[in-house]
Design an enzyme around this catalytic site. Structure first.
Site, PDB file in Angstrom:
ATOM      1  N   ASP A  53       0.821  -1.209   0.000  1.00 32.41           N
ATOM      2  CA  ASP A  53       0.000   0.000   0.000  1.00 32.41           C
ATOM      3  C   ASP A  53       0.857   1.262   0.000  1.00 32.41           C
ATOM      4  O   ASP A  53       2.069   1.215   0.232  1.00 32.41           O
ATOM      5  CB  ASP A  53      -0.907   0.025   1.237  1.00 32.41           C
ATOM      6  CG  ASP A  53      -2.075  -0.932   1.118  1.00 32.41           C
ATOM      7  OD1 ASP A  53      -2.413  -1.315  -0.010  1.00 32.41           O
ATOM      8  OD2 ASP A  53      -2.644  -1.299   2.162  1.00 32.41           O
ATOM      9  N   TYR A 111       7.416 -10.179   6.884  1.00 34.37           N
ATOM     10  CA  TYR A 111       7.195  -8.743   7.071  1.00 34.37           C
ATOM     11  C   TYR A 111       7.811  -8.296   8.387  1.00 34.37           C
ATOM     12  O   TYR A 111       7.833  -9.046   9.372  1.00 34.37           O
ATOM     13  CB  TYR A 111       5.700  -8.425   7.102  1.00 34.37           C
ATOM     14  CG  TYR A 111       5.042  -8.384   5.752  1.00 34.37           C
ATOM     15  CD1 TYR A 111       5.007  -7.211   5.002  1.00 34.37           C
ATOM     16  CD2 TYR A 111       4.438  -9.521   5.223  1.00 34.37           C
ATOM     17  CE1 TYR A 111       4.391  -7.170   3.763  1.00 34.37           C
ATOM     18  CE2 TYR A 111       3.815  -9.495   3.983  1.00 34.37           C
ATOM     19  CZ  TYR A 111       3.795  -8.316   3.260  1.00 34.37           C
ATOM     20  OH  TYR A 111       3.185  -8.284   2.032  1.00 34.37           O
TER      21      TYR A 111
END
Length: 247
Positions: A53, A111
């Site tokens: 994003d 992540y």
């Protein structure tokens, strides 16, 4: 045609995410424009391991693409880097089999999420961390994260904007550590796949557990209820990094 696998890092601050969007600066758009310049106008489509994003960073994003001609991998690395803006670096280029796909060949992803502590926001790292000014018991978070390991239905941790129906994912590792030098706590999540905003929602929930606002085993309850509204918060995009993609 030669098929390439390319690993890159980028600062997501000034991108409207990874995926191409009309009239927006995106990572995919910059990459495709550079490759098309290298081919003197022949369009090159780039596939990414996933879509980050706006504001999300990458330490090890992976892309794949077909390129007309046969440029050695090292030359591809140098050529692409010569056309990159300052917020993208090409880390590695490899020539791979034609059936390799950055997204569909991936076996897992890792992540990292950075949370700055301290009452006030540091103006110099605000674009690269989340911020949590309240008290935290990191040991409570460590206990809570153990409940994430395994295969679970992550419906409570998927943003409503997602289109994927199957929300079952497997988490192999979920850890948190303190960095006394930077006064940050750093989360890492390694799994076979992640839903839209899933890591950011997991971090927001873990911080509430560390603050004592949730039970230490509240992840278990949230798996059972399958209700996004009960997980509530989403940590800011600025602290999230795609660290590595596994094949």
């Amino acid at each position: 045609m030669t098929h390439y696998k390319v690993t890159l890092a980028y600062d997501g601050t000034n991108f409207a995410g990874y995926q191409v969007q009309p009239k927006q600066r995106t990572v995919q758009g910059v990459l495709q424009k550079a490759l098309t310049k290298m081919t003197k106008g022949q369009p090159v489509h780039v596939d990414g391991s996933g879509r980050t994003d706006s504001g999300v960073h990458a330490l090890g994003q992976v892309i794949s693409f077909d390129y007309p001609g046969n440029i050695p991998a090292e030359s591809m690395l140098k050529a692409m880097n010569s056309l990159m803006p300052l917020d993208i670096e090409i880390l590695k280029a490899e020539i791979v089999d034609a059936d390799f796909h950055a997204r569909y060949s991936a076996k897992g992803k890792r992540y990292l999420y950075r949370v700055a502590r301290g009452y006030y926001t540091n103006p110099f790292n605000r674009l690269y961390t989340g911020h949590y000014p309240y008290k935290l018991d990191v040991q409570r978070i460590e206990v809570a994260l153990k409940d994430l390991v395994g295969t679970h239905d992550f419906t409570s941790f998927a943003a409503s904007g997602g289109v994927i129906v199957d929300k079952v994912r497997t988490i192999y590792e979920a850890t948190v550590r303190e960095d006394p030098v930077t006064n940050e706590i750093i989360f890492e999540f390694y799994g076979n796949g992640f839903l839209y905003n899933m890591v950011r929602i997991l971090v927001a929930t873990a911080l509430e557990i560390g603050n004592g606002r949730r039970d230490v085993h509240d992840f278990q309850r949230l798996f059972a209820v399958k209700d996004r509204q009960q997980a509530r918060g989403t940590a800011p995009a600025s602290g999230l990094y795609l660290k590595e993609v596994y094949y």
